[in-house]
Design an enzyme around this catalytic site. Structure first.
Site, PDB file in Angstrom:
ATOM      1  CB  SER A  12     -43.519  -2.556  26.051  1.00  0.00           C
ATOM      2  OG  SER A  12     -43.817  -2.417  24.680  1.00  0.00           O
ATOM      3  CD  GLU A  14     -39.418   4.456  22.782  1.00  0.00           C
ATOM      4  OE1 GLU A  14     -39.728   3.416  22.168  1.00  0.00           O
ATOM      5  OE2 GLU A  14     -39.032   5.499  22.219  1.00  0.00           O
ATOM      6  CG  ASP A 106     -31.857   9.008  12.228  1.00  0.00           C
ATOM      7  OD1 ASP A 106     -31.825   8.357  11.164  1.00  0.00           O
ATOM      8  OD2 ASP A 106     -32.858   9.092  12.958  1.00  0.00           O
ATOM      9  CG  PHE A 213     -41.954  14.159  17.754  1.00  0.00           C
ATOM     10  CD1 PHE A 213     -40.839  14.949  17.991  1.00  0.00           C
ATOM     11  CD2 PHE A 213     -42.610  13.593  18.849  1.00  0.00           C
ATOM     12  CE1 PHE A 213     -40.397  15.190  19.289  1.00  0.00           C
ATOM     13  CE2 PHE A 213     -42.169  13.829  20.148  1.00  0.00           C
ATOM     14  CZ  PHE A 213     -41.068  14.628  20.356  1.00  0.00           C
ATOM     15  CG  HIS A 263     -43.324   0.171  22.404  1.00  0.00           C
ATOM     16  ND1 HIS A 263     -42.540  -0.362  23.404  1.00  0.00           N
ATOM     17  CD2 HIS A 263     -42.678   1.304  22.005  1.00  0.00           C
ATOM     18  CE1 HIS A 263     -41.474   0.393  23.602  1.00  0.00           C
ATOM     19  NE2 HIS A 263     -41.538   1.417  22.765  1.00  0.00           N
TER      20      HIS A 263
END
Ligand code: FAD
Length: 286
Positions: A12, A14, A106, A213, A263
């Site tokens: 998959s 994103e 968040d 990140f 993913h």
């Protein structure tokens, strides 16, 4: 690990909702390049506190309608009311969306009210209560422990709550330590959790962005990788080549070790994901 095995593995991709017409055009190009790989679904992220609500909706519906690949919107519940979430679920149902990534999210800076949900397990429970089995629900998993969790065991218990609330599958935060993933999956199996836990894969193309990140989400960049990446400085080509090799090796290890799929966090770029795909020898689906 055996209950994780899934043949063929499921893939998959994103994306995040584009902020400009130019970014939207680039995303269309990326999704059409990646759609030929026939992923199981394409997911679209959701900005903290609902800041991308409309753009997530438009992007995911467009992907599903133009590529024919199942679209899976991310929904985060922090700072939301039940009425907000109900409205979002109804909108997705009315456009034929059947797959959701359910998250707490968040708290956005400056926002004071936490809303009516505290944790993702409450969101999963709410989605099931409101829509029954309509949605295939994915939740987040953290092989290296969520940064706010008091410890690994507590985080694992909290992951279990989401599964018991009705999640069908999980996608992990990205990691570069295959061992952390395998141990996490084993620990889930010991708790009787039989759902697929698909590794989230972050291709490496930009070291400063990756370091930022990783700092924020608690993903560990192993020392040996950091040292190599630092050594390349501004040499983007060398960083990409190293990233491609390291991440392809990681994916190979994960699939060989029984991961049910992968993913990819594409960051709306096709090249790095396509490079890994080619290195894995996955070929073009029929
Ligand atoms: P939760 O599962 O609720 O966990 C959050 C923390 O609370 C953990 O420390 C957990 O141990 C603890 N906890 C959980 N339940 C309980 C409980 N019942 N009682 C006490 N403690 C509990 N963020 C976005 O804003 N938009 C996105 O689109 C997005 N997509 C993501 C996709 C993936 C695959 C992943 C892995 C993360 C994504 N995130 C996204 C980031 C995510 O929102 C953050 O990591 C957030 O901090 C936690 O979300 P969660 O759903 O994992 O929360």
């Amino acid at each position: 690990m055996d209950t994780q095995k899934h043949y063929p593995p499921v893939f998959s991709f994103e994306f995040f909702p584009p902020k400009s017409d130019e970014a939207a055009a680039k995303l269309r190009e990326t999704t059409s390049q990646l759609a030929v790989l026939k992923p199981r679904f394409c997911s679209v992220t959701f900005g903290a506190g609902g800041s991308t609500r409309e753009r997530t909706f438009e992007t995911v519906v467009e992907i599903q309608e133009t590529t024919g690949i199942e679209g899976a919107p991310h929904i985060s519940c922090i700072a939301s009311t039940k009425a907000n979430i109900r409205e979002v679920l109804q909108a997705y149902q009315s456009r034929g969306i059947r797959h959701i990534v359910a998250l707490r999210g968040d708290m956005p800076s400056g926002m004071l009210s936490a809303g009516e949900f505290r944790y993702a397990n409450e969101l999963v429970e709410f989605i099931r209560a409101e829509t029954g089995d309509h949605f295939h629900i994915e939740v987040a998993a953290y092989p290296e422990t969520h940064p706010q969790a008091p410890n690994y065991a507590a985080d694992l218990r909290n992951f279990k709550r989401k599964v018991e609330a009705g999640a069908n599958a999980a996608i992990t935060q990205y990691f570069y330590n295959a061992e952390a993933y395998f141990r996490f999956v084993d620990d889930c199996e010991k708790l009787g959790l039989a759902l697929p836990i698909v590794p989230g894969i972050m291709p490496i193309t930009n070291y400063s962005q990756l370091a930022r990140f990783s700092e924020a989400c608690g993903a560990d960049i192993p020392r040996w990788m950091r040292k190599r990446l630092e050594q390349y400085g501004d040499d983007r080509k060398a960083i990409r080549a190293f990233g491609l090799e390291v991440v392809s090796d990681l994916c190979r290890r994960l699939l060989e070790g029984g991961a049910p799929g992968l993913h990819f966090y594409t960051l709306n770029q096709a090249e790095a994901t396509l490079g890994i795909w080619r290195n894995l020898g996955l070929g073009m689906p029929a």
